[in-house]
Write a protein that holds these residues in place. Structure first.
Motif, PDB file in Angstrom:
ATOM      1  N   ASP A 101      40.508  64.588 -85.748  1.00  0.00           N
ATOM      2  CA  ASP A 101      40.191  63.940 -84.466  1.00  0.00           C
ATOM      3  C   ASP A 101      39.441  64.927 -83.567  1.00  0.00           C
ATOM      4  OD1 ASP A 101      40.079  62.719 -82.004  1.00  0.00           O
ATOM      5  OD2 ASP A 101      42.194  62.139 -81.958  1.00  0.00           O
ATOM      6  N   PRO A 102      38.145  64.739 -83.326  1.00  0.00           N
ATOM      7  CA  PRO A 102      37.382  65.683 -82.498  1.00  0.00           C
ATOM      8  C   PRO A 102      37.865  65.746 -81.054  1.00  0.00           C
ATOM      9  CG  PRO A 102      36.066  63.736 -83.009  1.00  0.00           C
ATOM     10  CD  PRO A 102      37.291  63.667 -83.867  1.00  0.00           C
ATOM     11  N   THR A 103      38.396  64.651 -80.550  1.00  0.00           N
ATOM     12  CA  THR A 103      38.939  64.665 -79.188  1.00  0.00           C
ATOM     13  C   THR A 103      40.168  65.558 -79.112  1.00  0.00           C
ATOM     14  OG1 THR A 103      38.153  62.409 -78.833  1.00  0.00           O
ATOM     15  CG2 THR A 103      39.819  63.240 -77.318  1.00  0.00           C
ATOM     16  N   ALA A 104      41.015  65.472 -80.126  1.00  0.00           N
ATOM     17  CA  ALA A 104      42.202  66.321 -80.169  1.00  0.00           C
ATOM     18  C   ALA A 104      41.817  67.796 -80.251  1.00  0.00           C
ATOM     19  CB  ALA A 104      43.077  65.936 -81.358  1.00  0.00           C
ATOM     20  N   GLU A 105      40.726  68.097 -80.950  1.00  0.00           N
ATOM     21  CA  GLU A 105      40.279  69.493 -81.065  1.00  0.00           C
ATOM     22  C   GLU A 105      40.047  70.111 -79.696  1.00  0.00           C
ATOM     23  OE1 GLU A 105      37.884  69.736 -85.322  1.00  0.00           O
ATOM     24  OE2 GLU A 105      36.792  69.320 -83.497  1.00  0.00           O
ATOM     25  N   ALA A 106      39.315  69.413 -78.848  1.00  0.00           N
ATOM     26  CA  ALA A 106      39.012  69.947 -77.521  1.00  0.00           C
ATOM     27  C   ALA A 106      40.282  70.156 -76.718  1.00  0.00           C
ATOM     28  CB  ALA A 106      38.061  69.006 -76.785  1.00  0.00           C
ATOM     29  N   ASP A 107      41.217  69.213 -76.791  1.00  0.00           N
ATOM     30  CA  ASP A 107      42.477  69.336 -76.055  1.00  0.00           C
ATOM     31  C   ASP A 107      43.297  70.516 -76.550  1.00  0.00           C
ATOM     32  OD1 ASP A 107      41.861  67.118 -74.545  1.00  0.00           O
ATOM     33  OD2 ASP A 107      42.981  65.714 -75.814  1.00  0.00           O
ATOM     34  N   VAL A 108      43.334  70.688 -77.868  1.00  0.00           N
ATOM     35  CA  VAL A 108      44.109  71.789 -78.443  1.00  0.00           C
ATOM     36  C   VAL A 108      43.512  73.135 -78.037  1.00  0.00           C
ATOM     37  CG1 VAL A 108      44.783  72.928 -80.594  1.00  0.00           C
ATOM     38  CG2 VAL A 108      45.005  70.452 -80.373  1.00  0.00           C
ATOM     39  N   VAL A 109      42.188  73.241 -78.052  1.00  0.00           N
ATOM     40  CA  VAL A 109      41.540  74.491 -77.628  1.00  0.00           C
ATOM     41  C   VAL A 109      41.951  74.831 -76.200  1.00  0.00           C
ATOM     42  CG1 VAL A 109      39.346  75.573 -77.030  1.00  0.00           C
ATOM     43  CG2 VAL A 109      39.572  74.354 -79.202  1.00  0.00           C
ATOM     44  N   GLU A 128      28.034  69.506 -80.752  1.00  0.00           N
ATOM     45  CA  GLU A 128      27.566  70.818 -80.298  1.00  0.00           C
ATOM     46  C   GLU A 128      27.778  70.984 -78.805  1.00  0.00           C
ATOM     47  OE1 GLU A 128      23.711  71.990 -81.471  1.00  0.00           O
ATOM     48  OE2 GLU A 128      24.011  71.582 -83.611  1.00  0.00           O
ATOM     49  N   GLU A 129      27.545  69.917 -78.043  1.00  0.00           N
ATOM     50  CA  GLU A 129      27.711  69.994 -76.589  1.00  0.00           C
ATOM     51  C   GLU A 129      29.156  70.299 -76.222  1.00  0.00           C
ATOM     52  OE1 GLU A 129      24.115  68.146 -77.721  1.00  0.00           O
ATOM     53  OE2 GLU A 129      26.180  67.538 -78.231  1.00  0.00           O
ATOM     54  N   GLU A 130      30.092  69.650 -76.921  1.00  0.00           N
ATOM     55  CA  GLU A 130      31.501  69.904 -76.634  1.00  0.00           C
ATOM     56  C   GLU A 130      31.894  71.324 -76.994  1.00  0.00           C
ATOM     57  OE1 GLU A 130      33.831  65.731 -77.262  1.00  0.00           O
ATOM     58  OE2 GLU A 130      32.782  66.537 -79.014  1.00  0.00           O
ATOM     59  N   LEU A 131      31.390  71.813 -78.114  1.00  0.00           N
ATOM     60  CA  LEU A 131      31.712  73.183 -78.516  1.00  0.00           C
ATOM     61  C   LEU A 131      31.166  74.196 -77.520  1.00  0.00           C
ATOM     62  CD1 LEU A 131      31.137  72.935 -82.363  1.00  0.00           C
ATOM     63  CD2 LEU A 131      33.262  73.624 -81.261  1.00  0.00           C
ATOM     64  N   PRO A 139      37.625  83.349 -76.106  1.00  0.00           N
ATOM     65  CA  PRO A 139      36.767  83.801 -77.204  1.00  0.00           C
ATOM     66  C   PRO A 139      37.007  82.942 -78.446  1.00  0.00           C
ATOM     67  CG  PRO A 139      37.778  85.679 -76.110  1.00  0.00           C
ATOM     68  CD  PRO A 139      38.438  84.454 -75.549  1.00  0.00           C
ATOM     69  N   MET A 140      35.930  82.508 -79.103  1.00  0.00           N
ATOM     70  CA  MET A 140      36.055  81.612 -80.253  1.00  0.00           C
ATOM     71  C   MET A 140      35.135  82.031 -81.385  1.00  0.00           C
ATOM     72  SD  MET A 140      36.535  77.655 -79.065  1.00  0.00           S
ATOM     73  CE  MET A 140      34.852  77.549 -78.479  1.00  0.00           C
ATOM     74  N   VAL A 141      35.624  81.823 -82.612  1.00  0.00           N
ATOM     75  CA  VAL A 141      34.836  81.994 -83.826  1.00  0.00           C
ATOM     76  C   VAL A 141      34.994  80.720 -84.635  1.00  0.00           C
ATOM     77  CG1 VAL A 141      34.684  83.212 -86.039  1.00  0.00           C
ATOM     78  CG2 VAL A 141      34.976  84.504 -83.929  1.00  0.00           C
ATOM     79  N   MET A 142      33.908  80.241 -85.226  1.00  0.00           N
ATOM     80  CA  MET A 142      33.955  79.034 -86.048  1.00  0.00           C
ATOM     81  C   MET A 142      33.866  79.379 -87.529  1.00  0.00           C
ATOM     82  SD  MET A 142      31.615  76.260 -83.999  1.00  0.00           S
ATOM     83  CE  MET A 142      30.183  77.334 -84.062  1.00  0.00           C
ATOM     84  N   LEU A 143      34.592  78.623 -88.332  1.00  0.00           N
ATOM     85  CA  LEU A 143      34.498  78.708 -89.784  1.00  0.00           C
ATOM     86  C   LEU A 143      33.902  77.408 -90.302  1.00  0.00           C
ATOM     87  CD1 LEU A 143      38.066  80.144 -90.650  1.00  0.00           C
ATOM     88  CD2 LEU A 143      36.017  81.378 -89.889  1.00  0.00           C
ATOM     89  N   ASN A 144      32.987  77.521 -91.257  1.00  0.00           N
ATOM     90  CA  ASN A 144      32.339  76.340 -91.860  1.00  0.00           C
ATOM     91  C   ASN A 144      31.597  75.502 -90.830  1.00  0.00           C
ATOM     92  OD1 ASN A 144      33.445  77.085 -94.330  1.00  0.00           O
ATOM     93  ND2 ASN A 144      35.266  75.829 -94.008  1.00  0.00           N
ATOM     94  N   ARG A 145      31.018  76.147 -89.846  1.00  0.00           N
ATOM     95  CA  ARG A 145      30.217  75.432 -88.847  1.00  0.00           C
ATOM     96  C   ARG A 145      29.334  76.449 -88.136  1.00  0.00           C
ATOM     97  NH1 ARG A 145      31.061  70.821 -85.273  1.00  0.00           N
ATOM     98  NH2 ARG A 145      29.008  70.457 -84.328  1.00  0.00           N
ATOM     99  N   ARG A 146      28.121  76.041 -87.848  1.00  0.00           N
ATOM    100  CA  ARG A 146      27.219  76.923 -87.104  1.00  0.00           C
ATOM    101  C   ARG A 146      26.599  76.143 -85.967  1.00  0.00           C
ATOM    102  NH1 ARG A 146      23.026  79.278 -90.902  1.00  0.00           N
ATOM    103  NH2 ARG A 146      24.807  80.509 -91.612  1.00  0.00           N
ATOM    104  N   VAL A 147      26.683  76.724 -84.768  1.00  0.00           N
ATOM    105  CA  VAL A 147      26.091  76.126 -83.578  1.00  0.00           C
ATOM    106  C   VAL A 147      25.395  77.219 -82.791  1.00  0.00           C
ATOM    107  CG1 VAL A 147      26.523  74.978 -81.375  1.00  0.00           C
ATOM    108  CG2 VAL A 147      27.796  74.265 -83.400  1.00  0.00           C
ATOM    109  N   GLY A 148      24.069  77.142 -82.719  1.00  0.00           N
ATOM    110  CA  GLY A 148      23.313  78.125 -81.948  1.00  0.00           C
ATOM    111  C   GLY A 148      23.676  79.546 -82.362  1.00  0.00           C
TER     112      GLY A 148
END
Length: 328
Positions: A101-109, A128-131, A139-148
């Motif tokens: 759930d992408p909405t849940a992701e933002a809330d959890v962060v 991408e905009e939400e990220l 501070p954040m690091v992404m795995l299996n995803r690239r944004v800018g």
């Protein structure tokens, strides 16, 4: 009795304040003093109190890890890599599952950022905009995803797909299908983009089916459509989808690989246990998790430095689910 900071100070011949400073900001302490303090810490088996250290450094000693679905056998390998590497640096890991759930992701962060020093986002489904909007939270690091230019650890999808297509074309396959995963999955988009390019370059016809859930049931649901397309080989979004197709093919009496070859992605443990064993592209799961921790700690140590990135390699694992294309 537990060893205290005063015991360490007495053994090292320094003040308790110097011990605290050495453990919190070693770069500010003379090399010889650091050596004596570390020698005393090792000899006495001293373990700094996490809460007390946090008051000195302003750090919690915790890292957050967010995954989209813990029931997917791919992610426990990543979790293990993160936990192992974090433990080496005396960090605890808080784990959260967002159920795709992408909405849940933002809330959890947002909620987790209050309790940790930084967050590792594994295969995030957010836009991408939400990220980008969350980068100021922690501070954040992404795995299996690239944004800018955001810090990330990814796998070289293009080379992995090249290996897969080369393997299938060497077996005589000229019409293959791809069963895509979630529309919001960056890995899915990268694989599809690379497949289109490699198939075009090899003169292979690519058939794209509808998107499915990245689960066993998704593969079962896609199998009949794959057979109806008349292809001689199929790649599933991940191993679970591929195993689901194997199950449906077996139920229909369709021989694998004599009638159709099947491939997956990830190389989960199950891929070797099914019959026939699954040809797949192995993703370095634990290595990805360890690299994510390394990048996050680098980011914490130097917030103004160059944003770190790493790209890992996948490896073709040839097993029994792929074979020569049928002659007719």
């Amino acid at each position: 009795m537990p060893v205290t900071i005063k015991d360490v100070a007495r053994a090292a011949g320094v003040s308790p304040a110097t011990v605290s400073r050495t453990l919190a900001t070693p770069e500010l302490v003379h090399a010889e003093t650091r050596r004596r303090v570390q020698q005393a810490v090792d000899a006495l088996g001293y373990k700094p109190n996490r809460a007390a250290r946090g008051l000195i450094t302003g750090r919690t000693g915790n890292l957050g890890l967010i995954v989209p679905d813990l029931t997917n056998p791919f992610f426990p390998g990543v979790v293990k890599g993160v936990q192992t590497r974090a433990r080496e640096f005396d960090y605890a890991v808080f784990l959260a599952d967002t159920d795709e759930d992408p909405t849940a992701e933002a809330d959890v962060v947002r909620n987790l950022s209050k309790q940790v020093d930084g967050i590792i986002l594994c295969s995030p489904r957010m836009s991408e905009e939400e990220l980008r909007s969350l980068t100021g939270e922690t501070p954040m690091v992404m795995l299996n995803r690239r944004v800018g230019r955001m810090p990330s650890v990814t796998v070289n999808s293009a080379d992995g797909i090249r290996q897969a297509v080369a393997h299938l074309t060497a077996l005589g396959h000229r019409r293959i299908a791809y069963v895509p995963g979630p529309k919001l999955s960056w890995s899915n988009r990268e694989r599809l983009r690379a497949l289109r390019q490699c198939c075009a370059a090899a003169g292979v016809e690519l058939v794209e089916t509808g998107n499915v859930a990245p689960q066993f049931a998704g593969g079962v649901a896609a199998a009949d459509q794959v057979l109806a397309s008349g292809v001689t080989a199929v790649l599933g979004y991940n191993d679970l989808v591929a195993v689901g197709m194997l199950s449906r093919f077996a139920a229909r009496g369709v021989a694998v690989p004599e009638r159709i070859s099947v491939m997956g992605f990830d190389d989960i443990v199950l891929s070797e246990m099914v019959n026939p064993s699954l040809t797949t592209l192995a993703q370095p799961k634990e290595q990805t998790g360890r690299a994510g921790v390394d990048l996050l700690l680098q980011l914490l140590a130097d917030p103004e430095g160059t944003l770190p990135r790493r790209e890992l390699e996948s490896q073709l694992m040839v097993r029994n689910s792929t074979g020569p294309a049928p002659s007719s």
